[in-house]
Design a protein around this motif. Structure first.
Motif, PDB file in Angstrom:
ATOM      1  N   GLY A   1       0.811  -1.210   0.000  1.00 54.24           N
ATOM      2  CA  GLY A   1       0.000   0.000   0.000  1.00 54.24           C
ATOM      3  C   GLY A   1       0.842   1.257   0.000  1.00 54.24           C
ATOM      4  O   GLY A   1       0.538   2.224  -0.711  1.00 54.24           O
ATOM      5  N   ILE A   2       1.931   1.259   0.787  1.00 50.49           N
ATOM      6  CA  ILE A   2       2.803   2.433   0.866  1.00 50.49           C
ATOM      7  C   ILE A   2       3.522   2.659  -0.460  1.00 50.49           C
ATOM      8  O   ILE A   2       3.602   3.797  -0.959  1.00 50.49           O
TER       9      ILE A   2
ATOM     10  N   GLU B   1       1.605   9.094  -6.295  1.00 48.86           N
ATOM     11  CA  GLU B   1       1.931  10.483  -5.994  1.00 48.86           C
ATOM     12  C   GLU B   1       3.044  10.989  -6.900  1.00 48.86           C
ATOM     13  O   GLU B   1       2.990  12.126  -7.391  1.00 48.86           O
ATOM     14  N   VAL B   2       4.047  10.148  -7.130  1.00 50.41           N
ATOM     15  CA  VAL B   2       5.130  10.539  -8.028  1.00 50.41           C
ATOM     16  C   VAL B   2       4.616  10.654  -9.455  1.00 50.41           C
ATOM     17  O   VAL B   2       5.023  11.539 -10.216  1.00 50.41           O
ATOM     18  N   GLY B   3       3.699   9.769  -9.836  1.00 47.06           N
ATOM     19  CA  GLY B   3       3.135   9.815 -11.179  1.00 47.06           C
ATOM     20  C   GLY B   3       2.369  11.080 -11.460  1.00 47.06           C
ATOM     21  O   GLY B   3       2.224  11.494 -12.617  1.00 47.06           O
ATOM     22  N   ASP B   4       1.875  11.737 -10.420  1.00 44.01           N
ATOM     23  CA  ASP B   4       1.123  12.976 -10.593  1.00 44.01           C
ATOM     24  C   ASP B   4       2.012  14.198 -10.732  1.00 44.01           C
ATOM     25  O   ASP B   4       1.538  15.293 -11.057  1.00 44.01           O
TER      26      ASP B   4
END
Length: 330
Positions: free
Chosen positions: A51-52, A59-62
């Protein structure tokens, strides 16, 4: 999990080499928080790790490659958000940190307040004020408290009236500070061993092993043995003695000695004693403590040492356990 714990799990999932590469980009306080979380981390399920990692991936993909980091943009943004004076101070910290990579201003983040104060104490108060402006408020306050008498007020006045600092001046300051820190830390040493370390070690020994060892030391150096013995116990160590041990101690200590010793003790220590007395006795002792006026520190220390002497005797007799887990009473 909080952010530091999630970061710790993620770093531990990366492998040592990659995680070390990431740490190089973090601030000292961030490294401390994540390192502490790593040390304290318990069992983590595969589902939690997944999950982490998944959350991090999304988040990095955004994140986009849009660059908004120009000096003009940052200055304009900070000015609108904070106002002119605060913006200039913050911009000075940002640009100073960026321009001082590996230099003196950057090194300050990794040093304790006392070391910084020692390195800059001989500098002009205006220089010290500029340096403090580049430190977090809490650390700057600690540095100020470590400066020689008479200097803090002068530095604070100059800090309060500090305005724009030219980039060239910051570069020169960075060079001066690098030299000062290099000279200050060149002969620095790390304290290891010592009487306190020896006393802590003896405290871990079981049964009469500690007193036997001290007697052997006494044959070699009686004064040193006395110093070690005095450092073995401080009054706060009574918190490590359980209820049964405290009750045994109370039976051996004079009421007035206990009263004087507790007069200078922290609230936690007082409660530790009260909780191992009868309700009526605790109430009387509380009343006596409140009624007793201020006392000289020397008197309090004498009373506390008397109690610690009784503690040592009870430990040697095996009536109480101290400094060990799972000790049995005899």
């Amino acid at each position: 999990m909080n952010g530091s714990e999630r970061a710790a799990v993620l770093m531990m999932s990366m492998g040592e080499e990659l995680a070390a590469g990431v740490l190089r980009y973090l601030e000292p306080d961030e490294i401390e928080r994540i390192g502490s979380a790593m040390a304290d981390i318990g069992a983590v399920t595969q589902q939690q790790v997944g999950g982490i990692v998944n959350r991090f991936y999304h988040e990095v993909g955004d994140v986009t490659a849009l660059s908004v980091g120009s000096g003009d943009y940052v200055e304009g943004l900070l000015t609108k958000a904070l106002g002119g004076n605060k913006a200039r101070t913050m911009l000075g910290r940002i640009l100073g940190a960026k321009g001082a990579s590996g230099g003196g201003l950057d090194m300050l983040r990794w040093l304790g307040a006392d070391a910084i104060a020692a390195a800059v104490a001989a500098e002009h108060p205006q220089v010290i004020a500029t340096i403090l402006a580049h430190l977090p408020e809490e650390k700057a306050g600690e540095v100020l408290s470590h400066l020689p008498d008479g200097l803090p007020a002068d530095v604070l006045v100059r800090l309060a009236t500090l305005d724009n600092v030219p980039a060239q001046a910051l570069q020169e300051l960075d060079t001066i500070l690098s030299k000062a820190l290099a000279e200050e830390t060149a002969g620095a040493t790390t304290t290891i061993g010592g009487v306190k370390a020896a006393a802590d070690l003896v405290n871990t020994l079981r049964g009469t092993a500690g007193s036997d060892l001290l007697e052997s030391v006494r044959e070699i150096d009686a004064a040193l043995a006395d110093n070690i013995e005095e450092m073995m116990f401080v009054f706060e160590n009574l918190l490590e003695i359980d209820g049964r041990g405290i009750q045994a101690l109370l039976r051996e200590v004079q009421s007035d000695t206990l009263l004087v010793a507790l007069k200078g003790a922290a609230a936690e220590m007082q409660e530790h004693i009260f909780s191992n007395m009868s309700k009526r006795a605790a109430e009387l002792l509380r009343e006596d403590l409140e009624a007793r006026g201020p006392m000289r520190l020397a008197e309090v220390e004498v009373a506390q040492k008397e109690i610690l002497t009784v503690v040592r005797q009870l430990i040697e007799r095996g009536d109480i356990a101290f400094g060990q887990s799972g000790g049995d009473y005899v």
